[in-house]
Design a protein around this motif. Structure first.
Motif, PDB file in Angstrom:
ATOM      1  N   GLU A  38       0.847  -1.186   0.000  1.00  0.00           N
ATOM      2  CA  GLU A  38       0.000   0.000   0.000  1.00  0.00           C
ATOM      3  C   GLU A  38       0.886   1.241   0.000  1.00  0.00           C
ATOM      4  O   GLU A  38       1.986   1.227   0.565  1.00  0.00           O
ATOM      5  CB  GLU A  38      -0.852  -0.024   1.278  1.00  0.00           C
ATOM      6  N   ASN A  39       0.418   2.327  -0.629  1.00  0.00           N
ATOM      7  CA  ASN A  39       1.177   3.572  -0.525  1.00  0.00           C
ATOM      8  C   ASN A  39       0.455   4.534   0.420  1.00  0.00           C
ATOM      9  O   ASN A  39      -0.714   4.338   0.767  1.00  0.00           O
ATOM     10  CB  ASN A  39       1.488   4.184  -1.901  1.00  0.00           C
ATOM     11  N   HIS A  43      -3.531   5.043   1.713  1.00  0.00           N
ATOM     12  CA  HIS A  43      -3.848   5.001   3.138  1.00  0.00           C
ATOM     13  C   HIS A  43      -4.694   6.215   3.521  1.00  0.00           C
ATOM     14  O   HIS A  43      -5.711   6.091   4.204  1.00  0.00           O
ATOM     15  CB  HIS A  43      -2.549   4.962   3.943  1.00  0.00           C
ATOM     16  N   CYS A  44      -4.285   7.406   3.064  1.00  0.00           N
ATOM     17  CA  CYS A  44      -5.021   8.634   3.401  1.00  0.00           C
ATOM     18  C   CYS A  44      -6.436   8.617   2.827  1.00  0.00           C
ATOM     19  O   CYS A  44      -7.384   9.053   3.500  1.00  0.00           O
ATOM     20  CB  CYS A  44      -4.256   9.861   2.913  1.00  0.00           C
ATOM     21  N   TRP A  45      -6.593   8.124   1.598  1.00  0.00           N
ATOM     22  CA  TRP A  45      -7.942   8.032   1.018  1.00  0.00           C
ATOM     23  C   TRP A  45      -8.809   7.093   1.845  1.00  0.00           C
ATOM     24  O   TRP A  45      -9.946   7.417   2.203  1.00  0.00           O
ATOM     25  CB  TRP A  45      -7.885   7.515  -0.438  1.00  0.00           C
ATOM     26  N   ILE A  71      -6.604  14.685   8.297  1.00  0.00           N
ATOM     27  CA  ILE A  71      -6.276  13.438   7.601  1.00  0.00           C
ATOM     28  C   ILE A  71      -5.503  13.716   6.323  1.00  0.00           C
ATOM     29  O   ILE A  71      -4.516  13.038   6.020  1.00  0.00           O
ATOM     30  CB  ILE A  71      -7.565  12.637   7.343  1.00  0.00           C
ATOM     31  N   ALA A  72      -5.925  14.738   5.569  1.00  0.00           N
ATOM     32  CA  ALA A  72      -5.256  15.047   4.300  1.00  0.00           C
ATOM     33  C   ALA A  72      -3.804  15.459   4.508  1.00  0.00           C
ATOM     34  O   ALA A  72      -2.956  15.207   3.658  1.00  0.00           O
ATOM     35  CB  ALA A  72      -6.018  16.155   3.571  1.00  0.00           C
ATOM     36  N   MET A 137      -6.955  10.153  14.685  1.00  0.00           N
ATOM     37  CA  MET A 137      -5.985   9.141  15.115  1.00  0.00           C
ATOM     38  C   MET A 137      -6.652   7.770  15.194  1.00  0.00           C
ATOM     39  O   MET A 137      -6.094   6.760  14.752  1.00  0.00           O
ATOM     40  CB  MET A 137      -5.398   9.523  16.480  1.00  0.00           C
ATOM     41  N   GLY A 138      -7.863   7.720  15.761  1.00  0.00           N
ATOM     42  CA  GLY A 138      -8.567   6.437  15.837  1.00  0.00           C
ATOM     43  C   GLY A 138      -8.807   5.850  14.458  1.00  0.00           C
ATOM     44  O   GLY A 138      -8.604   4.652  14.234  1.00  0.00           O
ATOM     45  N   CYS A 139      -9.221   6.699  13.523  1.00  0.00           N
ATOM     46  CA  CYS A 139      -9.424   6.243  12.139  1.00  0.00           C
ATOM     47  C   CYS A 139      -8.118   5.753  11.529  1.00  0.00           C
ATOM     48  O   CYS A 139      -8.086   4.734  10.825  1.00  0.00           O
ATOM     49  CB  CYS A 139     -10.006   7.369  11.285  1.00  0.00           C
ATOM     50  N   ASP A 140      -7.031   6.477  11.796  1.00  0.00           N
ATOM     51  CA  ASP A 140      -5.707   6.135  11.257  1.00  0.00           C
ATOM     52  C   ASP A 140      -5.252   4.762  11.756  1.00  0.00           C
ATOM     53  O   ASP A 140      -4.834   3.909  10.972  1.00  0.00           O
ATOM     54  CB  ASP A 140      -4.718   7.218  11.681  1.00  0.00           C
TER      55      ASP A 140
END
Length: 199
Positions: A38-39, A43-45, A71-72, A137-140
């Motif tokens: 993965e790049n 990951h960000c998308w 996030i972006a 952070m939780g989403c990340d």
């Protein structure tokens, strides 16, 4: 818009495009078998999509636009610093120093006002002091864990990651809100059932 500012914005967008070349350790399963790394842009998308899906599932009032801005921006420093694998103690020991130096380069490529704005967003994400930063952070953390489950734990196995190794990273994400605890708990259940993450 001033032509010089327009040129600076276009140059920054070209710089930001390099995030697509920063590989992570997580693997993306390919149709028909096999996998590729993965790049960071992918990951960000994926992380942004998780935020869109979850922002109304948590108890805190989340400003989705602000969370998506965090996030972006949160991994742009990886253009210069590279990705630091979550389960690499040596890399984590130098991560803050490398990423701070990278932030000066990356955000310094923007007009001063925008550079300050984006750097402040990056610092907010890193500090985790606002509801949006904690949510992001939780989403990340959830996205990285999900990617490992989707690839049958291949990266975990390759690096000898155990259930105990994941706790310092995932426990804070689960503590953000019961919704994260439920989702990440379900992912732990899938990982256990699939033999992906040794106890």
């Amino acid at each position: 818009m001033d032509p010089a500012r327009a040129a600076a914005l276009l140059d920054f967008l070209a710089l930001a495009d390099r995030l697509k070349t920063v590989e992570r350790r997580g693997l993306v399963p390919l149709p028909g078998g096999g996998a590729r790394r993965e790049n960071s842009a992918e990951h960000c998308w994926n992380l942004a999509l998780i935020a869109v899906l979850l922002h109304r599932e948590v108890a805190a009032e989340i400003d989705l636009g602000h969370a998506l801005s965090l996030i972006a921006v949160h991994d742009l420093v990886e253009i210069e610093a590279g990705d630091t694998y979550a389960y690499d103690p040596a890399g984590r020991a130098t991560q803050a120093e490398r990423e701070t130096a990278a932030a000066a380069i990356v955000f310094g490529a923007l007009p001063v006002d925008l550079g300050r704005t984006l750097r402040a967003l990056w610092e907010e994400f890193e500090a985790g002091a606002t509801p949006e930063a904690r949510f992001a952070m939780g989403c990340d953390r959830m996205q990285g864990f999900l990617q490992n489950v989707l690839s049958d734990g291949a990266a975990w196995r390759a690096h000898g990651v155990t259930r105990a190794d994941t706790a310092p990273r995932m426990d804070p994400a689960m503590a953000v809100d019961p919704a994260f605890a439920t989702l990440i708990g379900a992912l732990y259940g899938r990982a256990r059932a699939g033999g992906m993450l040794p106890e």
